[in-house]
Design an enzyme around this catalytic site. Structure first.
Site, PDB file in Angstrom:
ATOM      1  N   HIS A  98      39.837  39.269  49.031  1.00  0.00           N
ATOM      2  CA  HIS A  98      40.536  39.149  47.759  1.00  0.00           C
ATOM      3  C   HIS A  98      41.443  40.355  47.601  1.00  0.00           C
ATOM      4  O   HIS A  98      41.073  41.459  47.991  1.00  0.00           O
ATOM      5  CB  HIS A  98      39.528  39.097  46.602  1.00  0.00           C
ATOM      6  CG  HIS A  98      40.137  38.578  45.350  1.00  0.00           C
ATOM      7  ND1 HIS A  98      40.821  39.384  44.487  1.00  0.00           N
ATOM      8  CD2 HIS A  98      40.183  37.329  44.833  1.00  0.00           C
ATOM      9  CE1 HIS A  98      41.249  38.646  43.475  1.00  0.00           C
ATOM     10  NE2 HIS A  98      40.894  37.406  43.668  1.00  0.00           N
TER      11      HIS A  98
ATOM     12  N   ASP B 292      35.940  31.086  45.408  1.00  0.00           N
ATOM     13  CA  ASP B 292      36.070  29.769  46.026  1.00  0.00           C
ATOM     14  C   ASP B 292      35.089  29.502  47.149  1.00  0.00           C
ATOM     15  O   ASP B 292      35.033  28.393  47.670  1.00  0.00           O
ATOM     16  CB  ASP B 292      37.507  29.590  46.539  1.00  0.00           C
ATOM     17  CG  ASP B 292      38.440  29.268  45.399  1.00  0.00           C
ATOM     18  OD1 ASP B 292      37.970  28.664  44.434  1.00  0.00           O
ATOM     19  OD2 ASP B 292      39.622  29.635  45.479  1.00  0.00           O
TER      20      ASP B 292
HETATM   21  N1  ACO Z   1      39.197  36.494  57.271  1.00  0.00           N
HETATM   22  C1  ACO Z   1      39.518  37.391  58.227  1.00  0.00           C
HETATM   23  N2  ACO Z   1      40.255  38.488  58.006  1.00  0.00           N
HETATM   24  C2  ACO Z   1      40.724  38.688  56.765  1.00  0.00           C
HETATM   25  C3  ACO Z   1      40.437  37.800  55.708  1.00  0.00           C
HETATM   26  C4  ACO Z   1      39.649  36.671  55.999  1.00  0.00           C
HETATM   27  N3  ACO Z   1      39.356  35.795  55.040  1.00  0.00           N
HETATM   28  N4  ACO Z   1      41.018  38.236  54.571  1.00  0.00           N
HETATM   29  C5  ACO Z   1      41.653  39.363  54.885  1.00  0.00           C
HETATM   30  N5  ACO Z   1      41.472  39.660  56.217  1.00  0.00           N
HETATM   31  C6  ACO Z   1      41.957  40.845  56.923  1.00  0.00           C
HETATM   32  C7  ACO Z   1      43.440  40.748  57.197  1.00  0.00           C
HETATM   33  O1  ACO Z   1      43.703  40.207  58.473  1.00  0.00           O
HETATM   34  C8  ACO Z   1      43.868  42.187  57.085  1.00  0.00           C
HETATM   35  O2  ACO Z   1      43.560  42.846  58.283  1.00  0.00           O
HETATM   36  P1  ACO Z   1      44.467  44.101  58.786  1.00  0.00           P
HETATM   37  O3  ACO Z   1      44.329  45.152  57.737  1.00  0.00           O
HETATM   38  O4  ACO Z   1      43.838  44.489  60.092  1.00  0.00           O
HETATM   39  O5  ACO Z   1      45.867  43.580  58.928  1.00  0.00           O
HETATM   40  C9  ACO Z   1      42.962  42.757  56.004  1.00  0.00           C
HETATM   41  O6  ACO Z   1      41.781  41.945  56.035  1.00  0.00           O
HETATM   42  C10 ACO Z   1      43.567  42.739  54.619  1.00  0.00           C
HETATM   43  O7  ACO Z   1      43.996  41.407  54.350  1.00  0.00           O
HETATM   44  P2  ACO Z   1      45.360  41.046  53.623  1.00  0.00           P
HETATM   45  O8  ACO Z   1      45.749  39.646  53.923  1.00  0.00           O
HETATM   46  O9  ACO Z   1      46.374  42.121  53.931  1.00  0.00           O
HETATM   47  O10 ACO Z   1      44.900  41.208  52.115  1.00  0.00           O
HETATM   48  P3  ACO Z   1      45.583  40.548  50.879  1.00  0.00           P
HETATM   49  O11 ACO Z   1      45.100  41.283  49.704  1.00  0.00           O
HETATM   50  O12 ACO Z   1      47.063  40.458  51.074  1.00  0.00           O
HETATM   51  O13 ACO Z   1      45.052  39.045  50.902  1.00  0.00           O
HETATM   52  C11 ACO Z   1      43.686  37.124  50.567  1.00  0.00           C
HETATM   53  C12 ACO Z   1      43.989  38.579  50.147  1.00  0.00           C
HETATM   54  C13 ACO Z   1      45.001  36.311  50.617  1.00  0.00           C
HETATM   55  C14 ACO Z   1      42.780  36.495  49.537  1.00  0.00           C
HETATM   56  C15 ACO Z   1      43.035  37.159  51.967  1.00  0.00           C
HETATM   57  O14 ACO Z   1      41.823  37.876  51.900  1.00  0.00           O
HETATM   58  C16 ACO Z   1      42.774  35.732  52.506  1.00  0.00           C
HETATM   59  O15 ACO Z   1      43.683  35.145  53.106  1.00  0.00           O
HETATM   60  N6  ACO Z   1      41.546  35.188  52.284  1.00  0.00           N
HETATM   61  C17 ACO Z   1      41.233  33.831  52.686  1.00  0.00           C
HETATM   62  C18 ACO Z   1      41.834  32.840  51.693  1.00  0.00           C
HETATM   63  C19 ACO Z   1      41.083  32.830  50.369  1.00  0.00           C
HETATM   64  O16 ACO Z   1      39.865  32.767  50.319  1.00  0.00           O
HETATM   65  N7  ACO Z   1      41.861  32.838  49.269  1.00  0.00           N
HETATM   66  C20 ACO Z   1      41.292  32.747  47.907  1.00  0.00           C
HETATM   67  C21 ACO Z   1      41.541  34.004  47.155  1.00  0.00           C
HETATM   68  S1  ACO Z   1      40.701  33.931  45.612  1.00  0.00           S
HETATM   69  C22 ACO Z   1      41.651  32.970  44.654  1.00  0.00           C
HETATM   70  O17 ACO Z   1      42.843  32.921  44.733  1.00  0.00           O
HETATM   71  C23 ACO Z   1      40.995  32.174  43.696  1.00  0.00           C
END
Ligand code: ACO
Length: 430
Positions: free
Chosen positions: A307, A364
């Site tokens: 998140h 979620d």
């Molecule tokens: N699985 C594996 N790796 C992940 C995940 C994941 N679910 N989420 C983040 N990471 C990693 C990224 O690859 C990144 O790695 P890096 O630093 O080596 O590049 C790091 O963790 C940070 O992730 P970002 O995408 O830069 O973080 P951001 O804050 O932009 O994204 C998000 C947050 C979009 C929610 C992300 O965690 C994700 O895609 N999660 C899965 C989708 C999800 O569950 N979305 C629902 C969010 S809650 C809602 O909207 C109700």
């Protein structure tokens, strides 16, 4: 209120004063609104990693500690003692209602729950397998063509009527979306039922036989709606604010929010989680899934994990996780997906990659399992989220529009394209 002044100077020695604005909770923000005037530069922050887009009094999140407050009230307390309609009132008006205010609000929602028949006819233009979020975005947008008696956004009473209308009509439209996909006739709202029972009735009843809403299902739905009701400046809420800042028709602004919510990085994650769990299929495949999620080249992420704001357990996920077993048991459903999800969570939370990146289950991760137990198909899950989040969207829209200092949202950019060049006739191009 500005307490401290930060100073920024450019290489030539010109300086800008950046007042630190402190809120009632959380980190302060540097007011950079005069930066361009003072130093001739903009700030660069794609994805709003360190930028507060507005001032707000609605919802507070402490992502490090896993805290979520609606108008100051912890979401855990609201989940235990309140209900979605009361929470919607709280968000919208800032205070918990008295008995009389709550009854007045409920009555108003009841009176606004039907939609113009012409709106229902829109559905005949959709293919039977259209995605529910595509239909919902379109029909909510189409409401802009109706209800002209309440779209003077500068009139507080009009705004209030709009707020009641959209909260009241979302379940009716969401149920119509579902019925269109199943080929069953639309079911009209019933004023003798509470908000969630009415919605379940519109979803699942058919003219051929009586349908009785299970109060356990209605209660579980109510809980999920409370937990999804608002989440400060997330992507869809920020979209509603940005769209609304042009003074556009408010139904159009909400439709823009719905479109944003649809994405799998946002509200579409609940659907994506169930699809992911289905693909993993068995506990023995979890390790492989975790390895793929850690591999950047795989393009696969553990859906329902991570998140932007929470770097701790999402408090909403904690509540849903705790209720999941209970709801499934009360509804007499045994879903092996829950066991799979819990095992996946357990393994991921012990994995260094997830620990280092502070990736915890978000709201979620478990919500889809409850929705499915209620009989709601996977492709309808983001629609469920949209019904609940409407309370938040409309509250943020209200807060923005009623602010006398409101300005149209207009971000700036760092331009890295071609510099000025002259047009070349087609036969002179290489
Ligand atoms: N699985 C594996 N790796 C992940 C995940 C994941 N679910 N989420 C983040 N990471 C990693 C990224 O690859 C990144 O790695 P890096 O630093 O080596 O590049 C790091 O963790 C940070 O992730 P970002 O995408 O830069 O973080 P951001 O804050 O932009 O994204 C998000 C947050 C979009 C929610 C992300 O965690 C994700 O895609 N999660 C899965 C989708 C999800 O569950 N979305 C629902 C969010 S809650 C809602 O909207 C109700």
């Amino acid at each position: 209120m500005a307490n401290k002044i930060y100073k920024l100077s450019d290489p030539s020695g010109k300086t800008a004063d950046l007042p630190l604005r402190e809120g009632s909770l959380g980190p302060g923000t540097l007011d950079i609104s005069t930066l361009n005037k003072d130093l001739g530069v903009f700030t660069f922050d794609p994805g709003f990693m360190a930028t507060a887009s507005c001032e707000s009094r609605i919802t507070y999140i402490d992502g490090e500690k896993g805290v979520l407050l609606y108008r100051g009230y912890p979401v855990e307390q609201l989940a235990e003692h309140s209900n979605f309609i009361e929470v919607s009132y709280l968000l919208l008006y800032g205070e918990l209602p008295t008995k009389q205010q709550l009854e007045g609000f409920r009555n108003s929602l009841r009176r606004h729950s039907m939609v113009n028949e012409a709106v229902l006819r829109f559905f005949s233009g959709f293919h039977y397998d259209a995605h529910p979020m595509a239909m919902l975005t379109a029909v909510v947008g189409s409401l802009s063509a109706f209800y002209h008696d309440s779209t003077d956004i500068h009139n507080p009473r009009h705004r209030e009527v709009f707020a009641h209308r959209i909260i009241a009509k979302m379940p009716t439209l969401a149920a119509a979306v579902y019925k269109h996909g199943t080929g069953q006739p639309f079911v009209y709202p019933r004023n003798d039922l509470d908000y969630c029972s009415n919605f379940l009735n519109m979803l699942f009843s058919v003219p051929a036989e009586p349908y009785k809403v299970d109060p356990v299902a209605a209660k579980a739905l109510d809980l999920l709606f409370i937990l999804h009701a608002d989440h400060e400046q997330n992507a869809s809420t920020s979209t509603v604010r940005l769209a609304g800042s042009s003074n556009t028709n408010p139904y159009a602004a909400i439709a823009a929010g719905i479109a944003t919510l649809w994405g799998p990085a946002h509200g579409g994650a609940n659907e994506a989680v169930l699809n992911m769990l289905r693909d993993i299929g068995d506990v023995k495949n979890i390790d492989k899934a975790i390895t793929r999620a850690k591999d950047k080249n795989s393009g696969f992420r553990l859906m329902g994990f991570g998140h932007r704001v929470y770097k701790n357990y999402d408090p909403r996920a904690k509540i849903i996780r705790a209720t999941c077993h209970q709801v499934l048991e009360k509804l007499g459903r045994d879903d092996p997906t829950l066991e799979l999800a819990m095992r996946l969570e357990e393994i991921a939370l012990k994995d260094d990659y997830f620990i280092e990146k502070k990736l915890y289950p978000n709201v979620d991760f478990y919500s889809g399992i409850i929705y499915r137990a209620l009989g709601i198909p996977v492709h309808m899950m983001t629609v469920m989220f949209a019904i609940a989040r409407t309370a938040g969207w409309v509250t943020h829209w209200q807060e923005m529009i009623s602010d006398p200092h409101m300005k149209i949202g207009r971000p700036r950019q760092l331009y890295t394209g071609e510099v000025k060049r002259d047009y070349a006739e087609i036969n002179q191009r290489k």
